[in-house]
Design a protein around this motif. Structure first.
Motif, mmCIF file in Angstrom:
data_model
loop_
_atom_site.group_PDB
_atom_site.id
_atom_site.type_symbol
_atom_site.label_atom_id
_atom_site.label_comp_id
_atom_site.label_asym_id
_atom_site.label_seq_id
_atom_site.Cartn_x
_atom_site.Cartn_y
_atom_site.Cartn_z
ATOM 1 N N ALA A 1 -29.065 1.594 -11.513
ATOM 2 C CA ALA A 1 -28.073 2.263 -10.664
ATOM 3 C C ALA A 1 -27.122 3.148 -11.454
ATOM 4 N N TYR A 2 -26.866 2.813 -12.708
ATOM 5 C CA TYR A 2 -25.772 3.490 -13.406
ATOM 6 C C TYR A 2 -26.123 4.145 -14.737
ATOM 7 N N TYR A 3 -27.402 4.216 -15.104
ATOM 8 C CA TYR A 3 -27.703 4.913 -16.358
ATOM 9 C C TYR A 3 -27.507 6.415 -16.164
ATOM 10 N N ASP A 4 -27.274 7.119 -17.248
ATOM 11 C CA ASP A 4 -27.049 8.565 -17.186
ATOM 12 C C ASP A 4 -28.395 9.275 -17.211
ATOM 13 N N VAL A 5 -28.825 9.767 -16.062
ATOM 14 C CA VAL A 5 -30.141 10.400 -15.951
ATOM 15 C C VAL A 5 -30.234 11.678 -16.780
ATOM 16 N N HIS A 6 -29.091 12.221 -17.168
ATOM 17 C CA HIS A 6 -29.074 13.452 -17.968
ATOM 18 C C HIS A 6 -29.379 13.188 -19.440
ATOM 19 N N GLN B 1 -23.239 5.833 -4.383
ATOM 20 C CA GLN B 1 -23.070 4.412 -4.684
ATOM 21 C C GLN B 1 -24.392 3.682 -4.499
ATOM 22 N N TYR B 2 -24.587 2.710 -5.356
ATOM 23 C CA TYR B 2 -25.763 1.851 -5.289
ATOM 24 C C TYR B 2 -25.266 0.414 -5.197
ATOM 25 N N PRO B 3 -25.392 -0.201 -4.035
ATOM 26 C CA PRO B 3 -24.928 -1.591 -3.930
ATOM 27 C C PRO B 3 -25.792 -2.512 -4.795
ATOM 28 N N ILE B 4 -25.165 -3.518 -5.338
ATOM 29 C CA ILE B 4 -25.869 -4.503 -6.158
ATOM 30 C C ILE B 4 -26.045 -5.757 -5.305
ATOM 31 N N TYR B 5 -27.298 -6.134 -5.080
ATOM 32 C CA TYR B 5 -27.633 -7.284 -4.241
ATOM 33 C C TYR B 5 -27.854 -8.503 -5.121
ATOM 34 N N LEU B 6 -27.135 -9.578 -4.832
ATOM 35 C CA LEU B 6 -27.252 -10.803 -5.618
ATOM 36 C C LEU B 6 -27.614 -11.975 -4.716
ATOM 37 N N TYR C 1 -34.846 2.299 -7.863
ATOM 38 C CA TYR C 1 -33.788 1.355 -7.506
ATOM 39 C C TYR C 1 -34.164 0.579 -6.239
ATOM 40 N N ASP C 2 -34.676 1.277 -5.223
ATOM 41 C CA ASP C 2 -35.021 0.605 -3.965
ATOM 42 C C ASP C 2 -36.124 -0.435 -4.144
ATOM 43 N N GLN C 3 -36.980 -0.251 -5.123
ATOM 44 C CA GLN C 3 -38.028 -1.236 -5.391
ATOM 45 C C GLN C 3 -37.504 -2.406 -6.215
ATOM 46 N N ILE C 4 -36.393 -2.211 -6.905
ATOM 47 C CA ILE C 4 -35.836 -3.240 -7.781
ATOM 48 C C ILE C 4 -34.782 -4.099 -7.092
ATOM 49 N N HIS C 5 -34.013 -3.531 -6.167
ATOM 50 C CA HIS C 5 -32.915 -4.344 -5.620
ATOM 51 C C HIS C 5 -33.384 -5.630 -4.948
#
Length: 181
Positions: A121-126, A174-179, A105-109
Motif C-alpha cells: 500500500a505504501y511503497y514508493d512506486v517511483h 488510501q489503502y485500508p489495512i485489513y486485520l 494490493y486487492d489480491q493481498i488484503h
C-alpha cells in the motif's frame, strides 16, 4: 508459464502464472481457521535454507533487471503490487530459474497480513519494486516470508518518469489495512 519481456529494459524473467502460488493458497488465505500471524512468519533466518539464501542472493544480483520487470508489471496494470516467488517452485521447462507472480494490493488484503498490506500500500512506486520470497511449511498451512525492496535504476526513473507519474496519479489515495486480530 512463460517468459515476460520488459519493454523498458532487456529483462526476461519466468512467470509462474499462478503455479508457484497454488500450493500456498492455504498459507496465504485460510483466515477462517488461522490468523495471519499463525500462517505468515517474518522473522526466520533466510540462511537456514539454502534455497532461500541462494534465491535472495540471486535477486540482489539481478536487482536492476528484476526492478525493470516489476516496473513493467506496475505500468501494465496501473495498480500497486509486488513480485512474489516461491523458493521451492521451478517451472519444468526452466528448472534453473525461479518463476514470479505479480500480486496486487486487492489480491493481498484478504491475507489479513499487516506487513504484506502495508508494504504494498505504501511503497514508493517511483523508486522501488517489492519482491517477496516465501517458503512453505511441509503441511502447506504456513509459510516463512522475506521482503526485498529493489531500488529502480536512475535511468529507468528518468526514462519512464512521466509514465510512472501518470500511473501513480491514478492510484487510490488510501489503502485500508485489513486485520484479523
Amino acid at each position: 508459464m512463460h517468459q515476460q519481456h520488459s519493454p523498458y529494459m532487456e529483462a526476461r524473467f519466468e512467470e509462474s502464472l499462478g503455479a508457484g502460488l497454488a500450493p500456498a493458497r492455504l498459507a496465504f488465505y485460510n483466515s477462517k481457521d488461522r490468523k495471519a500471524r499463525e500462517r505468515i512468519h517474518w522473522l526466520f533466518n533466510p540462511n537456514k535454507d539454502e534455497r532461500v539464501s541462494t534465491l535472495l542472493a540471486w535477486i540482489q544480483e539481478v536487482s536492476p533487471s528484476l526492478g525493470a520487470f516489476g516496473l513493467n508489471k506496475f505500468l501494465q496494470g496501473r495498480e500497486r503490487g509486488a513480485l512474489f516467488v516461491n523458493a521451492e517452485y521451478r517451472p519444468a521447462h526452466s528448472p534453473e530459474q525461479p518463476a514470479f507472480d505479480w500480486l496486487t494490493y486487492d489480491q493481498i488484503h484478504p491475507t489479513f497480513d499487516r506487513i504484506l498490506q502495508e508494504s504494498i500500500a505504501y511503497y514508493d512506486v517511483h523508486t522501488q519494486v517489492l519482491v517477496f520470497v516465501f517458503l512453505l511449511s511441509k503441511s502447506g498451512n504456513s509459510m516463512a516470508m522475506w521482503r526485498r525492496k529493489l531500488i529502480l535504476p536512475n535511468n529507468l526513473r528518468l526514462t519512464f518518469g512521466a509514465q510512472i507519474t501518470q500511473a501513480k496519479a491514478g492510484l487510490r489515495k488510501q489503502y485500508p489495512i485489513y486485520l484479523d486480530e
